[in-house]
Design an enzyme around this catalytic site. Structure first.
Site, PDB file in Angstrom:
ATOM      1  N   GLY A   1       0.812  -1.212   0.000  1.00 17.41           N
ATOM      2  CA  GLY A   1       0.000   0.000   0.000  1.00 17.41           C
ATOM      3  C   GLY A   1       0.842   1.257   0.000  1.00 17.41           C
TER       4      GLY A   1
ATOM      5  N   ASN B   1       4.045   1.534  -0.805  1.00 17.60           N
ATOM      6  CA  ASN B   1       4.817   1.613  -2.047  1.00 17.60           C
ATOM      7  C   ASN B   1       3.982   2.208  -3.173  1.00 17.60           C
ATOM      8  OD1 ASN B   1       6.976   0.351  -0.785  1.00 17.60           O
ATOM      9  ND2 ASN B   1       6.556  -1.650  -1.666  1.00 17.60           N
TER      10      ASN B   1
ATOM     11  N   GLU C   1      -2.530  -7.136   1.538  1.00 14.57           N
ATOM     12  CA  GLU C   1      -1.754  -7.252   2.777  1.00 14.57           C
ATOM     13  C   GLU C   1      -2.554  -6.712   3.958  1.00 14.57           C
ATOM     14  OE1 GLU C   1       2.846  -7.216   1.162  1.00 14.57           O
ATOM     15  OE2 GLU C   1       2.008  -5.346   1.917  1.00 14.57           O
TER      16      GLU C   1
ATOM     17  N   THR D   1      -0.530  -9.133 -15.164  1.00 16.43           N
ATOM     18  CA  THR D   1       0.870  -8.892 -15.499  1.00 16.43           C
ATOM     19  C   THR D   1       1.576 -10.228 -15.698  1.00 16.43           C
ATOM     20  OG1 THR D   1       1.438  -8.736 -13.138  1.00 16.43           O
ATOM     21  CG2 THR D   1       0.945  -6.678 -14.310  1.00 16.43           C
TER      22      THR D   1
ATOM     23  N   GLY E   1       5.140 -10.632 -16.261  1.00 15.03           N
ATOM     24  CA  GLY E   1       6.577 -10.472 -16.170  1.00 15.03           C
ATOM     25  C   GLY E   1       7.161  -9.753 -17.371  1.00 15.03           C
TER      26      GLY E   1
ATOM     27  N   THR F   1      11.643  -7.088  -7.219  1.00 12.33           N
ATOM     28  CA  THR F   1      10.837  -6.704  -6.068  1.00 12.33           C
ATOM     29  C   THR F   1      10.184  -5.346  -6.313  1.00 12.33           C
ATOM     30  OG1 THR F   1      12.469  -7.802  -4.665  1.00 12.33           O
ATOM     31  CG2 THR F   1      10.824  -6.441  -3.564  1.00 12.33           C
TER      32      THR F   1
ATOM     33  N   ASP G   1       4.051  -3.212  -7.674  1.00 18.20           N
ATOM     34  CA  ASP G   1       3.639  -1.964  -7.029  1.00 18.20           C
ATOM     35  C   ASP G   1       3.809  -0.783  -7.981  1.00 18.20           C
ATOM     36  OD1 ASP G   1       3.124  -3.403  -4.728  1.00 18.20           O
ATOM     37  OD2 ASP G   1       5.074  -2.976  -3.834  1.00 18.20           O
TER      38      ASP G   1
END
Length: 319
Positions: free
Chosen positions: A54, A56, A153, A233, A235, A261, A265
């Site tokens: 959130g 990020n 999350e 998505t 990749g 990583t 986001d």
């Protein structure tokens, strides 16, 4: 609000995105290979910094020039202090962030291998204290938004209240279902845009994460659960836009991958900002692919979240 002549970039926004989600203190270890269960490996580097999907995404929104409001909870500890310092620097509105006594701020632990792939574990901490009543208290931030953006999350109760309030106010909703879990139909029916990666999409549709099921089939299964549109998505291959009547493939820019990583986001922040600028789902997805591509060129999430100027170095993908 406008777009460039090719329609895949956001020239100006000024829109409002309210992000309902998590903040986590982040801990990252670099390794040659991600360990298997029961294995201990020696890492080559360690870093500590802010995270949480959130937070990020709210920072990503603000860096792209939109007005970002964050709704969430942190602990009354030094990690919570660091969160508020970060949001102040990044110009994120945190009027609806609550500090919870006697509860630790959430924490995320990331292992990154030499190819930039990662494994992540998250301890929710104060994020678990974000309940429906708290989200309801942020009704002004939600109703005044151009887009409401959520992740997983936080608990179903908070997500459900956020998308319900947004839907009732006619505000488009984006749900990034990460980490994936089974969700009530009442939540999915209020989601305009669902943005899973391929693993999350399969889990949410009731499959094993590595199930040999075509992405298009999985996308239609998710549509049957009630969401308006699936933007999956995939990749380095970019993203798939799946609706009842269409399938569109959006390629990703070719970049040198350092750390994956936070790519999701960055994608979701860019996607949401593009929607506030009046772009359609195709153009918004193209923009999200560019913001996600920038993120993977940097080590750690916050350094990888781009500004508009940063995106000048990211090529537009071929059509």
């Amino acid at each position: 609000m406008s777009t460039d002549a090719e329609g895949d970039d956001v020239v100006s926004s000024g829109g409002r995105v309210t992000v309902v989600g998590s903040y986590n203190a982040g801990f990252v270890i670099d390794v040659d290979e991600i360990p298997v269960p029961g294995e201990t490996v020696l890492g080559s580097d360690f870093a500590e910094g802010p995270g949480g999907k959130g937070s990020n995404q709210a920072i990503g929104v603000a860096r792209l020039g939109a007005n970002a409001s964050f709704v969430g909870c942190v602990g009354d500890d030094h990690y919570g202090d660091e969160a508020f310092d970060l949001w102040a620097r990044e110009d994120v509105d945190v009027e609806a962030v609550e500090r919870i006594d006697d509860v630790a701020t959430g924490a995320g632990f990331v292992i990154v291998d030499e190819n930039g792939e990662n494994a992540i574990a998250v301890a929710p901490g104060a994020n678990a204290e974000l309940h429906a009543d708290h989200v309801a208290d942020a009704h002004e931030q939600i109703r005044n938004a151009d887009v409401v953006l959520c992740q997983l999350e936080i608990g179903d109760e908070a997500v459900g209240r956020a998308v319900e309030l947004a839907s009732d106010a006619g505000v488009p909703t984006v749900l990034n279902p990460a980490p994936a879990r089974e969700l009530p139909a009442t939540i999915l029916e209020s989601v305009d845009y669902l943005t899973p990666n391929v693993t999350e999409a399969r889990l949410l549709a009731g499959h094993e994460p590595d199930a040999d099921v075509p992405n298009e089939t999985v996308g239609h299964e998710l549509l049957e659960l009630g969401v308006g549109c699936v933007v999956m998505t995939v990749g380095e291959d970019g993203a798939l836009i799946i609706t009842e009547d269409d399938l569109e493939r959006i390629p990703a820019p070719v970049v040198d991958v350092v750390d994956t990583t936070g790519a999701g986001d960055a994608f979701n922040a860019g996607f949401a900002v593009a929607l506030t600028a009046g772009l359609d789902v195709t153009a918004a997805t193209r923009f999200g692919c560019r913001t996600g591509a920038h993120c993977v060129t940097a080590r750690e999430v916050i350094p990888g979240l781009p500004t508009r100027e940063d995106l000048e170095g990211i090529p537009r993908p071929d059509r």
